[in-house]
Design a protein around this motif. Structure first.
Motif, mmCIF file in Angstrom:
data_model
loop_
_atom_site.group_PDB
_atom_site.id
_atom_site.type_symbol
_atom_site.label_atom_id
_atom_site.label_comp_id
_atom_site.label_asym_id
_atom_site.label_seq_id
_atom_site.Cartn_x
_atom_site.Cartn_y
_atom_site.Cartn_z
ATOM 1 N N ARG A 105 0.812 -1.220 0.000
ATOM 2 C CA ARG A 105 0.000 0.000 0.000
ATOM 3 C C ARG A 105 0.851 1.278 0.000
ATOM 4 N NH1 ARG A 105 -5.268 -1.348 0.896
ATOM 5 N NH2 ARG A 105 -5.648 -3.443 1.720
ATOM 6 N N GLN A 106 1.966 1.204 -0.701
ATOM 7 C CA GLN A 106 2.822 2.380 -0.863
ATOM 8 C C GLN A 106 2.391 3.090 -2.146
ATOM 9 O OE1 GLN A 106 6.459 -0.091 -0.438
ATOM 10 N NE2 GLN A 106 7.038 1.288 1.225
ATOM 11 N N TRP A 107 1.240 3.732 -2.037
ATOM 12 C CA TRP A 107 0.566 4.254 -3.228
ATOM 13 C C TRP A 107 1.295 5.430 -3.863
ATOM 14 C CZ3 TRP A 107 -1.994 0.437 -4.595
ATOM 15 C CH2 TRP A 107 -2.768 -0.324 -3.703
ATOM 16 N N GLN A 108 2.016 6.200 -3.077
ATOM 17 C CA GLN A 108 2.766 7.303 -3.673
ATOM 18 C C GLN A 108 3.840 6.781 -4.629
ATOM 19 O OE1 GLN A 108 4.041 10.107 -0.424
ATOM 20 N NE2 GLN A 108 3.537 11.622 -1.975
ATOM 21 N N THR A 109 4.496 5.717 -4.217
ATOM 22 C CA THR A 109 5.512 5.115 -5.079
ATOM 23 C C THR A 109 4.875 4.576 -6.356
ATOM 24 O OG1 THR A 109 6.886 4.512 -3.173
ATOM 25 C CG2 THR A 109 7.255 3.304 -5.228
ATOM 26 N N VAL A 110 3.726 3.910 -6.207
ATOM 27 C CA VAL A 110 3.015 3.384 -7.367
ATOM 28 C C VAL A 110 2.618 4.519 -8.309
ATOM 29 C CG1 VAL A 110 0.955 2.153 -8.152
ATOM 30 C CG2 VAL A 110 2.170 1.368 -6.105
ATOM 31 N N ALA A 111 2.074 5.585 -7.732
ATOM 32 C CA ALA A 111 1.620 6.713 -8.548
ATOM 33 C C ALA A 111 2.771 7.350 -9.318
ATOM 34 C CB ALA A 111 0.941 7.752 -7.661
ATOM 35 N N TRP A 112 3.894 7.547 -8.654
ATOM 36 C CA TRP A 112 5.026 8.179 -9.330
ATOM 37 C C TRP A 112 5.689 7.250 -10.336
ATOM 38 C CZ3 TRP A 112 6.596 13.070 -9.842
ATOM 39 C CH2 TRP A 112 5.925 14.019 -9.061
ATOM 40 N N PHE A 113 5.580 5.955 -10.102
ATOM 41 C CA PHE A 113 6.031 5.002 -11.110
ATOM 42 C C PHE A 113 5.215 5.174 -12.391
ATOM 43 C CE2 PHE A 113 5.270 0.940 -13.261
ATOM 44 C CZ PHE A 113 6.562 0.546 -13.565
ATOM 45 N N VAL A 114 3.890 5.303 -12.235
ATOM 46 C CA VAL A 114 3.006 5.468 -13.395
ATOM 47 C C VAL A 114 3.273 6.806 -14.080
ATOM 48 C CG1 VAL A 114 0.614 5.716 -14.143
ATOM 49 C CG2 VAL A 114 1.218 3.973 -12.440
ATOM 50 N N ILE A 115 3.417 7.874 -13.281
ATOM 51 C CA ILE A 115 3.616 9.213 -13.844
ATOM 52 C C ILE A 115 4.931 9.294 -14.620
ATOM 53 C CG2 ILE A 115 4.045 11.641 -13.262
ATOM 54 C CD1 ILE A 115 2.102 11.222 -10.875
#
Length: 421
Positions: A214-224
């Motif tokens: 649930r490290q969503w910031q990391t996931v989001a920045w990976f996508v961005i």
């Protein structure tokens, strides 16, 4: 206090001397090899600069067999008749960036620069990995020095350095991404992992660990960052070349390469059950040279079973990561499993896991030490040169030992994770 300071200073000096010795020795050995993997990237950029995008990726649509585009050999033989040529199998953006250097920077300068960078990144990978394992201060320095020195003295990593294989950079980026996430820099972690995935696609699989935790910031920045890199790549290289790259990925996923250095379950299945269907690979007609590998195209059932195995592995790693959210060894376990199930894995593909081996010593004690020693001995060139040519079950004993050790390493990482209290 003085004794402690003197002991720490002495250990630091010994480590620095060890790093310098290993660096010099491995650099001299690497310079004696032709950087064929890096040269493939250079040639892809060269043909792009000549306005021949159809000669960037190999054209074989039946199977991937490690032969380059047809125009490469006659072009290269005029420059260096002794050169080894491998195909370019990375995303278009890197060939395009290299094309900007053609005519301005000689390959020899590019080659030396990348070797220096790879040496630094290899050492950095060891430091970051063992820092993730909780090591600090002099303990970290000693363990990282021993890891670096042992790795550069093995045949798999020696070949990676000699070939200037981009896997060294990719492994560093993956390890750095997890270290940054551990140090509470989720945006940078996601960006680093996206950069790794823009070089070799498989690092995107590691995002399941961050998602499971649930490290969503990391996931989001990976996508961005990943989306941004993809858009830049398309803008620079055009969609047609990307379509060709996606076609190549499809062909690779349905192919198996069998060499003495391809440590994968697919290679095991190919040699065990389809030996009579393996095709020995030869360069284009201009060269009457049979190469030291073979290839086979997977059948539909094999492709389906491979997909099921990969999905099961991803799900298993995600479940383990969720249950052990702070365990650094989940990542090298994932790296080992993903490599074993990959359609294209070489001995140096496991570098992402190798740099964590010293972490097994602190978890498994004597068993961890034994595994490290056995791997260092088995992969040392002195022994490997002999096992490469000794057959076992009809194939190279080096390959049998290597694949077996990768399985043992996966088991050791799993045991360490499950046994942590």
């Amino acid at each position: 206090m003085i004794k402690t300071l003197n002991r720490s200073t002495l250990l630091t000096l010994i480590c620095l001397a060890g790093i310098c010795f290993a660096l010099v020795m491995s650099t001299f050995e690497s310079r004696a090899m032709q950087s064929a993997d890096l040269y493939a990237m250079w040639l892809a950029g060269d043909f792009l600069s000549m306005g021949q995008p159809d000669q960037v990726y190999p054209a074989n649509i039946d199977r991937f067999d490690m032969t380059p585009p047809v125009a490469w050999w006659p072009y290269v033989v005029q420059i260096d008749p002794e050169a080894r040529i491998f195909p370019y199998i990375y995303p278009p953006i890197w060939a395009k960036l290299v094309s900007f250097m053609i005519g301005h920077v000689p390959f020899s300068v590019f080659d030396v620069t990348m070797l220096a960078l790879h040496q630094a990144l290899l050492l950095g990978s060891a430091f970051l990995a063992l820092r993730l394992c909780g090591m600090r201060s002099v303990t970290l320095l000693v363990a990282a020095t021993a890891t670096y020195a042992a790795l550069v003295m093995t045949m798999p990593i020696g070949i990676a350095l000699g070939e200037n294989q981009p896997q060294i950079l990719v492994s560093f980026l993956i390890v750095a991404a997890f270290e940054r996430a551990y140090s509470r820099h989720p945006k940078l972690a996601g960006g680093l992992l996206a950069l790794a995935a823009s070089m070799k696609v498989y690092p995107l699989l590691f995002i399941v660990i961050f998602a499971a935790r649930r490290q969503w910031q990391t996931v989001a920045w990976f996508v961005i960052v990943g989306a941004g890199l993809a858009l830049v790549s398309i803008a620079l290289s055009g969609w047609a070349l990307h379509a060709e790259y996606l076609r190549l990925l499809s062909v690779v996923s349905k192919s198996v390469i069998v060499t003495k250095f391809s440590f994968s379950i697919d290679a095991l299945l190919a040699t065990s059950f389809f030996q009579d269907q393996l095709v020995s690979i030869q360069y284009p007609r201009q060269v009457a040279q049979v190469l030291d590998w073979s290839a086979i195209a997977k059948g539909p059932i094999w492709v389906a079973l491979s997909g099921v195995a990969q999905i099961a592995a991803i799900a298993g790693i995600a479940a383990l990561a969720a249950r052990h959210p702070d365990d650094a060894l989940v990542m090298p376990l994932a790296a080992t499993v993903f490599a074993l199930l990959s359609p294209l894995s070489w001995a140096y593909t496991y570098l992402t896991a190798f740099v964590f081996l010293a972490g097994l010593v602190t978890r498994l004690g004597q068993k961890g030490i034994l595994l490290c020693v056995v791997m260092a001995v088995a992969f040392h060139p002195t022994l490997a040169q002999h096992t490469l040519d000794i057959t076992l079950f009809g194939v190279s004993s080096f390959w049998v030992i290597g694949l077996g050790l990768m399985g043992v390493m996966a088991g050791a990482f799993l045991t360490a994770v499950l046994g942590r209290r």
